[in-house]
Motif scaffolding. Structure first.
Motif, PDB file in Angstrom:
ATOM      1  N   UNK A   1       0.821  -1.212   0.000  1.00 54.84           N
ATOM      2  CA  UNK A   1       0.000   0.000   0.000  1.00 54.84           C
ATOM      3  C   UNK A   1       0.851   1.257   0.000  1.00 54.84           C
ATOM      4  N   UNK A   2       1.928   1.248   0.797  1.00 53.25           N
ATOM      5  CA  UNK A   2       2.830   2.401   0.836  1.00 53.25           C
ATOM      6  C   UNK A   2       3.476   2.669  -0.503  1.00 53.25           C
ATOM      7  N   UNK A   3       3.858   1.607  -1.182  1.00 55.48           N
ATOM      8  CA  UNK A   3       4.459   1.766  -2.516  1.00 55.48           C
ATOM      9  C   UNK A   3       3.441   2.365  -3.489  1.00 55.48           C
ATOM     10  N   UNK A   4       2.217   1.868  -3.439  1.00 55.98           N
ATOM     11  CA  UNK A   4       1.178   2.404  -4.335  1.00 55.98           C
ATOM     12  C   UNK A   4       0.884   3.873  -4.026  1.00 55.98           C
ATOM     13  N   UNK A   5       0.796   4.211  -2.756  1.00 51.31           N
ATOM     14  CA  UNK A   5       0.543   5.598  -2.371  1.00 51.31           C
ATOM     15  C   UNK A   5       1.676   6.520  -2.783  1.00 51.31           C
ATOM     16  N   UNK A   6       2.915   6.069  -2.585  1.00 54.57           N
ATOM     17  CA  UNK A   6       4.072   6.890  -2.957  1.00 54.57           C
ATOM     18  C   UNK A   6       4.133   7.092  -4.466  1.00 54.57           C
ATOM     19  N   UNK A   7       3.810   6.054  -5.225  1.00 46.99           N
ATOM     20  CA  UNK A   7       3.792   6.188  -6.682  1.00 46.99           C
ATOM     21  C   UNK A   7       2.699   7.171  -7.111  1.00 46.99           C
ATOM     22  N   UNK A   8       1.550   7.111  -6.457  1.00 47.49           N
ATOM     23  CA  UNK A   8       0.469   8.053  -6.783  1.00 47.49           C
ATOM     24  C   UNK A   8       0.891   9.487  -6.478  1.00 47.49           C
ATOM     25  N   UNK A   9       1.560   9.687  -5.339  1.00 42.69           N
ATOM     26  CA  UNK A   9       2.038  11.043  -5.001  1.00 42.69           C
ATOM     27  C   UNK A   9       3.060  11.512  -6.020  1.00 42.69           C
ATOM     28  N   UNK A  10       3.995  10.639  -6.383  1.00 43.03           N
ATOM     29  CA  UNK A  10       5.007  11.015  -7.367  1.00 43.03           C
ATOM     30  C   UNK A  10       4.349  11.339  -8.709  1.00 43.03           C
ATOM     31  N   UNK A  11       3.344  10.563  -9.085  1.00 46.50           N
ATOM     32  CA  UNK A  11       2.626  10.836 -10.336  1.00 46.50           C
ATOM     33  C   UNK A  11       1.956  12.206 -10.277  1.00 46.50           C
ATOM     34  N   UNK A  12       1.411  12.564  -9.119  1.00 48.09           N
ATOM     35  CA  UNK A  12       0.785  13.888  -8.973  1.00 48.09           C
ATOM     36  C   UNK A  12       1.828  14.987  -9.172  1.00 48.09           C
ATOM     37  N   UNK A  13       3.034  14.799  -8.621  1.00 43.43           N
ATOM     38  CA  UNK A  13       4.069  15.831  -8.776  1.00 43.43           C
ATOM     39  C   UNK A  13       4.577  15.905 -10.212  1.00 43.43           C
ATOM     40  N   UNK A  14       4.485  14.796 -10.942  1.00 45.44           N
ATOM     41  CA  UNK A  14       4.854  14.836 -12.367  1.00 45.44           C
ATOM     42  C   UNK A  14       3.763  15.509 -13.196  1.00 45.44           C
ATOM     43  N   UNK A  15       2.514  15.230 -12.844  1.00 45.39           N
ATOM     44  CA  UNK A  15       1.389  15.809 -13.589  1.00 45.39           C
ATOM     45  C   UNK A  15       1.241  17.300 -13.317  1.00 45.39           C
ATOM     46  N   UNK A  16       1.493  17.715 -12.073  1.00 46.45           N
ATOM     47  CA  UNK A  16       1.352  19.108 -11.680  1.00 46.45           C
ATOM     48  C   UNK A  16       2.617  19.559 -10.948  1.00 46.45           C
ATOM     49  N   UNK A  17       3.719  19.732 -11.671  1.00 49.40           N
ATOM     50  CA  UNK A  17       4.976  20.110 -11.005  1.00 49.40           C
ATOM     51  C   UNK A  17       4.899  21.530 -10.440  1.00 49.40           C
ATOM     52  N   UNK A  18       5.625  21.723  -9.353  1.00 52.16           N
ATOM     53  CA  UNK A  18       5.694  23.047  -8.740  1.00 52.16           C
ATOM     54  C   UNK A  18       6.927  23.758  -9.273  1.00 52.16           C
ATOM     55  N   UNK A  19       6.746  24.855  -9.986  1.00 55.06           N
ATOM     56  CA  UNK A  19       7.909  25.596 -10.478  1.00 55.06           C
ATOM     57  C   UNK A  19       8.728  26.148  -9.311  1.00 55.06           C
ATOM     58  N   UNK A  20      10.016  26.312  -9.496  1.00 51.96           N
ATOM     59  CA  UNK A  20      10.849  26.877  -8.428  1.00 51.96           C
ATOM     60  C   UNK A  20      10.294  28.224  -7.972  1.00 51.96           C
ATOM     61  N   UNK A  21      10.196  28.388  -6.674  1.00 52.82           N
ATOM     62  CA  UNK A  21       9.726  29.643  -6.112  1.00 52.82           C
ATOM     63  C   UNK A  21       8.216  29.771  -6.003  1.00 52.82           C
ATOM     64  N   UNK A  22       7.479  28.780  -6.521  1.00 52.75           N
ATOM     65  CA  UNK A  22       6.017  28.860  -6.488  1.00 52.75           C
ATOM     66  C   UNK A  22       5.474  28.193  -5.222  1.00 52.75           C
ATOM     67  N   UNK A  23       4.248  28.496  -4.908  1.00 50.09           N
ATOM     68  CA  UNK A  23       3.569  27.844  -3.785  1.00 50.09           C
ATOM     69  C   UNK A  23       3.399  26.365  -4.135  1.00 50.09           C
ATOM     70  N   UNK A  24       3.707  25.447  -3.232  1.00 51.33           N
ATOM     71  CA  UNK A  24       3.649  24.006  -3.529  1.00 51.33           C
ATOM     72  C   UNK A  24       2.223  23.446  -3.481  1.00 51.33           C
ATOM     73  N   UNK A  25       1.418  23.853  -4.451  1.00 51.01           N
ATOM     74  CA  UNK A  25       0.008  23.453  -4.470  1.00 51.01           C
ATOM     75  C   UNK A  25      -0.196  21.954  -4.581  1.00 51.01           C
ATOM     76  N   UNK A  26       0.656  21.267  -5.308  1.00 56.22           N
ATOM     77  CA  UNK A  26       0.458  19.832  -5.507  1.00 56.22           C
ATOM     78  C   UNK A  26       0.554  19.077  -4.189  1.00 56.22           C
TER      79      UNK A  26
END
Length: 140
Positions: free
Chosen positions: A16-41
């Motif tokens: 479950x932890x692996x699946x959750x971590x992969x989902x979080x990583x996928x979210x950061x790939x889909x909606x990356x936070x530009x340097x200096x921006x608010x970390x909305x993802x």
């Protein structure tokens, strides 16, 4: 209870932890936070994960039919634990503060906590209401 007896729990938490971590990583790939921006993802990931945990806990502990004993550790500790992230939240906060962005950093710090608490409370209340609205199955 010995370690051997805990192996199934350890296994489902790990998967479950692996699946959750992969989902979080996928979210950061889909909606990356530009340097200096608010970390909305990560802000959103933590809020969604807290809401999911609220739903899971009500369904796992407050319904008439108890779920499989491995479901709660798999979904709650594993998936939600791997999906949400205190470490990335802390790193994002440190980066904001190190850049001198005190206002955004403090908003992120307080906002994440408040939104996470509100998400879990809202999810718990909504799930309880939904469970109450479903008529109990009649025993035949």
């Amino acid at each position: 209870m010995g370690f051997r007896a805990q192996l199934p729990v350890v296994g489902v938490v790990a998967v479950g932890g692996a699946l959750g971590a992969v989902a979080r990583y996928a979210a950061t790939l889909a909606w990356p936070t530009p340097p200096g921006a608010f970390p909305w993802t990560i802000f959103a990931v933590n809020a969604v994960g807290c809401a999911a945990l609220g739903v899971i806990m009500v369904l796992a502990t407050e319904t008439l039919t108890p779920p499989h004993p491995l479901l709660r550790p798999f979904l709650g500790t594993g998936v939600c634990g791997g999906f949400t992230t205190f470490s990335t939240y802390a790193l994002d906060l440190q980066r904001l503060l190190a850049r001198g962005d005190l206002v955004r950093g403090l908003l992120y710090m307080a906002g994440t906590t408040l939104v996470a608490l509100a998400a879990v409370a809202t999810a718990v209340a909504a799930t309880r209401a939904a469970v109450r609205a479903v008529p109990a199955r009649r025993q035949g």
